[in-house]
Every structure is written in structure tokens, then in C-alpha cells.
Design a protein around this motif. Sequence first.
Motif, PDB file in Angstrom:
ATOM      1  N   ASN A 164       0.836  -1.268  -0.072  1.00  0.00           N
ATOM      2  CA  ASN A 164       0.106   0.037   0.256  1.00  0.00           C
ATOM      3  C   ASN A 164       0.972   1.251  -0.119  1.00  0.00           C
ATOM      4  O   ASN A 164       2.231   1.378   0.086  1.00  0.00           O
ATOM      5  CB  ASN A 164      -0.835  -0.008   1.214  1.00  0.00           C
ATOM      6  N   MET A 165       0.119   2.334  -0.326  1.00  0.00           N
ATOM      7  CA  MET A 165       0.798   3.702  -0.326  1.00  0.00           C
ATOM      8  C   MET A 165       1.465   3.998   1.189  1.00  0.00           C
ATOM      9  O   MET A 165       2.238   4.829   0.916  1.00  0.00           O
ATOM     10  CB  MET A 165       0.003   4.632  -0.694  1.00  0.00           C
ATOM     11  N   GLU A 166       0.818   3.632   2.266  1.00  0.00           N
ATOM     12  CA  GLU A 166       1.666   4.048   3.419  1.00  0.00           C
ATOM     13  C   GLU A 166       2.752   3.473   3.627  1.00  0.00           C
ATOM     14  O   GLU A 166       3.731   4.232   4.077  1.00  0.00           O
ATOM     15  CB  GLU A 166       0.601   3.469   4.654  1.00  0.00           C
ATOM     16  N   ALA A 167       3.451   2.297   3.020  1.00  0.00           N
ATOM     17  CA  ALA A 167       4.623   1.809   3.200  1.00  0.00           C
ATOM     18  C   ALA A 167       5.578   2.411   2.313  1.00  0.00           C
ATOM     19  O   ALA A 167       6.586   3.009   2.472  1.00  0.00           O
ATOM     20  CB  ALA A 167       4.333   0.319   2.536  1.00  0.00           C
ATOM     21  N   VAL A 168       4.951   2.767   1.096  1.00  0.00           N
ATOM     22  CA  VAL A 168       5.857   3.633  -0.043  1.00  0.00           C
ATOM     23  C   VAL A 168       6.237   4.974   0.501  1.00  0.00           C
ATOM     24  O   VAL A 168       7.330   5.498   0.663  1.00  0.00           O
ATOM     25  CB  VAL A 168       5.012   3.660  -1.378  1.00  0.00           C
ATOM     26  N   GLN A 169       5.167   5.623   1.229  1.00  0.00           N
ATOM     27  CA  GLN A 169       5.451   6.925   1.790  1.00  0.00           C
ATOM     28  C   GLN A 169       6.439   6.896   2.948  1.00  0.00           C
ATOM     29  O   GLN A 169       7.362   7.715   3.044  1.00  0.00           O
ATOM     30  CB  GLN A 169       4.066   7.517   2.382  1.00  0.00           C
ATOM     31  N   TYR A 170       6.270   5.726   3.680  1.00  0.00           N
ATOM     32  CA  TYR A 170       7.209   5.803   4.903  1.00  0.00           C
ATOM     33  C   TYR A 170       8.696   5.351   4.305  1.00  0.00           C
ATOM     34  O   TYR A 170       9.475   6.103   4.938  1.00  0.00           O
ATOM     35  CB  TYR A 170       6.852   4.304   5.648  1.00  0.00           C
ATOM     36  N   MET A 171       8.765   4.689   3.245  1.00  0.00           N
ATOM     37  CA  MET A 171      10.007   4.725   2.433  1.00  0.00           C
ATOM     38  C   MET A 171      10.620   6.006   2.017  1.00  0.00           C
ATOM     39  O   MET A 171      11.946   6.027   2.136  1.00  0.00           O
ATOM     40  CB  MET A 171      10.074   3.475   1.639  1.00  0.00           C
ATOM     41  N   MET A 172      10.045   6.536   1.317  1.00  0.00           N
ATOM     42  CA  MET A 172      10.306   7.909   0.715  1.00  0.00           C
ATOM     43  C   MET A 172      10.430   8.797   1.893  1.00  0.00           C
ATOM     44  O   MET A 172      11.711   9.476   1.914  1.00  0.00           O
ATOM     45  CB  MET A 172       9.353   8.428  -0.221  1.00  0.00           C
ATOM     46  N   ASP A 173       9.901   8.833   3.085  1.00  0.00           N
ATOM     47  CA  ASP A 173      10.019   9.847   3.922  1.00  0.00           C
ATOM     48  C   ASP A 173      11.348   9.561   4.846  1.00  0.00           C
ATOM     49  O   ASP A 173      12.153  10.376   5.332  1.00  0.00           O
ATOM     50  CB  ASP A 173       9.032   9.755   5.144  1.00  0.00           C
ATOM     51  N   ASN A 174      11.685   8.148   4.528  1.00  0.00           N
ATOM     52  CA  ASN A 174      13.061   7.889   5.503  1.00  0.00           C
ATOM     53  C   ASN A 174      14.028   7.516   4.367  1.00  0.00           C
ATOM     54  O   ASN A 174      15.144   6.929   4.990  1.00  0.00           O
ATOM     55  CB  ASN A 174      12.653   6.610   6.308  1.00  0.00           C
ATOM     56  N   ASP A 175      14.028   7.891   3.220  1.00  0.00           N
ATOM     57  CA  ASP A 175      15.014   7.721   2.081  1.00  0.00           C
ATOM     58  C   ASP A 175      15.434   6.231   1.930  1.00  0.00           C
ATOM     59  O   ASP A 175      16.677   5.982   2.174  1.00  0.00           O
ATOM     60  CB  ASP A 175      16.035   8.698   2.366  1.00  0.00           C
ATOM     61  N   LEU A 176      14.625   5.234   2.069  1.00  0.00           N
ATOM     62  CA  LEU A 176      14.934   3.954   2.136  1.00  0.00           C
ATOM     63  C   LEU A 176      15.205   3.379   0.812  1.00  0.00           C
ATOM     64  O   LEU A 176      15.515   2.152   0.441  1.00  0.00           O
ATOM     65  CB  LEU A 176      13.743   3.123   2.773  1.00  0.00           C
ATOM     66  N   PHE A 177      14.674   3.938  -0.541  1.00  0.00           N
ATOM     67  CA  PHE A 177      14.700   3.580  -1.619  1.00  0.00           C
ATOM     68  C   PHE A 177      16.116   3.893  -2.333  1.00  0.00           C
ATOM     69  O   PHE A 177      16.952   3.020  -2.841  1.00  0.00           O
ATOM     70  CB  PHE A 177      13.778   4.362  -2.685  1.00  0.00           C
ATOM     71  N   GLY A 178      16.746   4.920  -1.920  1.00  0.00           N
ATOM     72  CA  GLY A 178      18.251   5.233  -2.427  1.00  0.00           C
ATOM     73  C   GLY A 178      18.120   5.577  -4.051  1.00  0.00           C
ATOM     74  O   GLY A 178      19.220   5.918  -4.501  1.00  0.00           O
ATOM     75  N   THR A 179      17.224   5.787  -4.485  1.00  0.00           N
ATOM     76  CA  THR A 179      17.022   6.290  -5.923  1.00  0.00           C
ATOM     77  C   THR A 179      16.494   7.494  -6.209  1.00  0.00           C
ATOM     78  O   THR A 179      15.944   8.033  -5.430  1.00  0.00           O
ATOM     79  CB  THR A 179      16.265   5.403  -6.723  1.00  0.00           C
ATOM     80  N   ARG A 180      16.856   8.201  -7.179  1.00  0.00           N
ATOM     81  CA  ARG A 180      16.224   9.471  -7.349  1.00  0.00           C
ATOM     82  C   ARG A 180      15.054   9.667  -7.768  1.00  0.00           C
ATOM     83  O   ARG A 180      14.191  10.680  -7.449  1.00  0.00           O
ATOM     84  CB  ARG A 180      17.408  10.154  -8.527  1.00  0.00           C
ATOM     85  N   ARG A 181      14.382   8.729  -8.260  1.00  0.00           N
ATOM     86  CA  ARG A 181      12.956   8.550  -8.872  1.00  0.00           C
ATOM     87  C   ARG A 181      12.229   7.273  -8.417  1.00  0.00           C
ATOM     88  O   ARG A 181      13.166   6.266  -8.424  1.00  0.00           O
ATOM     89  CB  ARG A 181      13.038   8.560 -10.440  1.00  0.00           C
ATOM     90  N   VAL A 182      11.021   7.359  -7.866  1.00  0.00           N
ATOM     91  CA  VAL A 182      10.447   6.324  -7.472  1.00  0.00           C
ATOM     92  C   VAL A 182       9.080   6.183  -8.429  1.00  0.00           C
ATOM     93  O   VAL A 182       8.427   6.982  -8.435  1.00  0.00           O
ATOM     94  CB  VAL A 182      10.153   6.269  -5.957  1.00  0.00           C
ATOM     95  N   ALA A 183       8.800   5.108  -9.040  1.00  0.00           N
ATOM     96  CA  ALA A 183       7.561   4.871  -9.931  1.00  0.00           C
ATOM     97  C   ALA A 183       6.686   4.064  -9.176  1.00  0.00           C
ATOM     98  O   ALA A 183       6.876   2.738  -9.042  1.00  0.00           O
ATOM     99  CB  ALA A 183       7.926   4.255 -11.265  1.00  0.00           C
ATOM    100  N   VAL A 184       5.515   4.678  -8.659  1.00  0.00           N
ATOM    101  CA  VAL A 184       4.518   3.848  -8.108  1.00  0.00           C
ATOM    102  C   VAL A 184       3.484   3.524  -9.011  1.00  0.00           C
ATOM    103  O   VAL A 184       2.913   4.183  -9.570  1.00  0.00           O
ATOM    104  CB  VAL A 184       4.012   4.703  -6.802  1.00  0.00           C
ATOM    105  N   VAL A 185       3.387   2.333  -9.178  1.00  0.00           N
ATOM    106  CA  VAL A 185       2.640   1.468 -10.276  1.00  0.00           C
ATOM    107  C   VAL A 185       1.375   1.073  -9.401  1.00  0.00           C
ATOM    108  O   VAL A 185       1.289   0.049  -8.722  1.00  0.00           O
ATOM    109  CB  VAL A 185       3.301   0.289 -10.806  1.00  0.00           C
TER     110      VAL A 185
END
Length: 375
Positions: A164-185
Motif C-alpha cells: 500500500n501507499m502508506e509503506a511507500v510513503q514511509y520509505m520515501m520519508d526515510n530515504d529507504l529507496f536510495g534512487t532519485r526517482r520512484v515509480a509507484v505503479v
Amino acid sequence: MDTDTNVGARVALEEYAMRCLHYALDRDASQLSEKDSYYLTDTYKRVVVEAMSPEQLLDIIMTNPTVTLEPSDRDTHFTASYAFKPLSNLVFMRDQQITTRKGIVFGRLSSAQRQNEVDLTKFCFRKLGFTIAGEIPEPGRLEGGDYFPAGPDLCFIGIGLRSNMEAVQYMMDNDLFGTRRVAVVRDDFEKDQDRMHLDCVFNILGTNLCLMYEDMIGEDSPHRRLVDEYVRDKTTKSYVKARGDVEFSRYAEENNYNIIKVSHADQLAYGCNALNLGNVRSLICVHILLTLVCRAPSFLCTQALRVRSRARPTLEARCSTWSLAALRQCTAPCTARRRSSAERRAKRSARTIRACRPSPSAPGGCKPCSFLSCF
């Protein structure tokens, strides 16, 4: 670590098993004598656990038993019944966590039955010394089948039935992806169990080649996926939504991916559920896709190896480690032969590639990997 020689490893395993073993009473515990109440305490449970072999401790961890005691007039004072909550889906090892450019991020599975799997993989990865970047808290939901790394600049993350988006938002807020762009499908329109994860409808085979479920391609498809792209701001270090509602196949093509379309029948046979091994090498479950992939102009197909038996495809390559373990068993002799050939022919520039033969030591004549096509 060897629990027979390392005391710390043994203690850690016992403590884990303590959390997985439960004792209960079928009636009010106040009716028991102090002597009989002892059998419901952690003190007694520790005595039991300390007497177990490492194999028995692992059985406890894998089955999560509850022992229900009932007072009786027998000399043992109790009769017992048993209930289990086994980790029956642990074969699907890509779901409990994802690995981003920041390290391992532990997910939170949608099924309550599977949540204990995350605790187990967390225990194992920490003992192995891997970098733990983070863990998804409630109300976030994240399963590994929804995540694809796509290089240092981009990653894909699916949301819908499982994540869900809550998990994605948490990862973005805590810089857990490490990429410049995140494509949410986003799976807004279909949400079908047969396509529960992003890897059921999409897969990356190389830097410019992907598989995609053909029935969801197009602006007018009732099964289409839409992409929201988030870009990390250089100044604030926060992710900002740069564009939204982009049809998925169009977004993939804009990012220089050539799409191999996967039919409905092949998708149901886990055709999209390939495993990218890197260096333009992949494992694909559906043999018909082997020809399509090799015909793709952007895919350099130099050799194809089909391991077959009478067994039929039963597992997805990307989400299963059982199939890969079997593959490793059957390819180990082949790898050794290639090395010895290379040594004997060190002066030659060409490589000798030999077909893999089932290892006699592999269970069932190596049938588990019979459906794999190797590149």
C-alpha cells in the motif's frame, strides 16, 4: 554459526524458539495446584527448549506449536493436545523483504499467517551480518513481489492488493529507496488475486527490456496500471510527485524499455515471474517465452538451456528459493566441468558450454527445476 560450538548462536536459537512455543490450559488456571501450574511457566518451557537439538528447535520455529494441557487423573497429571501455525509459505522467499540501494528493508505482509516469516528472515539476515536499512511499520503493507530495482536512478513499486501507499510513503520519508526517482505503479482497476503483485504482470530482463502482461497495456484497457513518479528534491531531500496517472506501458517505453508482451494464458502460468540473474541472464518458467525473448533485438541470446522432465511447471521462479536450490544442485557438476575444461583449454578464447544434466543427488532426479529455461 555452529550451535554445537558457539554458545551465543545456541542461546539465540533457543530464545527464538521460546517465542514460538506456547503452553495453554483448557480451563481456569486458578484451579491448578502450584505444582501443576509450573508446567505453564516460562521456566518449564526453558527446560524443554534447552533439552532440544538444533533440528528440534528449528522444527519449533517452523511450526509455532501451541500445547494445550488438560488436567487428568493419570499419573502424568495432564493430557495434551496440539495446534500448529506452520510457516507453510516460507518457500516464497522474495516477499518478506526487499533489497534497495540502502540495504534490506523488511516488509509487512498482508496475510497475518505470514507475518512470522518476517521475524525469521530478520533473525537470519542479522546473524549473517547484512545491512538492515529499515522495517515497515503499521499501517504499511509491503511485499517483495511488488518491488523492482531498475538501476541507480529508478525503482518500481506496485501498490494494490498486497502493498500500500502508506509503506511507500514511509520509505520515501526515510530515504529507504536510495534512487532519485520512484515509480509507484497503481493497480486501481483490477485487483485480481491472479495478478496480486507487480511481478505477476511485469518483469525486467535487462536495462532496456521487460516483460509485460498484454491485457493491461493501453490507455483503454480495463486492467491498466497507472504510474505516479516521485522525484527526490536535491535541496529538501524529500520526494515530490513530479507526474501522475501515466499509463504503465507508456511510462516503460519513455524510460527506454522494449516490451515483450505476455499473453493471458502465459501470465497465468507465471510467465512474467522470471528471475533476472544479471549480466543478461534470466530464468523463465514458460518455455514459449524463451523464443519471444531470444527474438527480441535488444536481448543478446547466446545460448539457451532447457532442463526438462515429466514434471510440469508448479512454481514461480522469482518468488521461490526451492526451485533455485534444486537448480543449484543440478548445475553444480556442470559448473565444475566448465572450470576444468577452461583449465585444459586455457589457450583457447572460445568457451565450452555444456548442457546441465540432473544430479543423482538431487531429489526426484532434479524435477523441481524441470520447468526452468536458462539463459
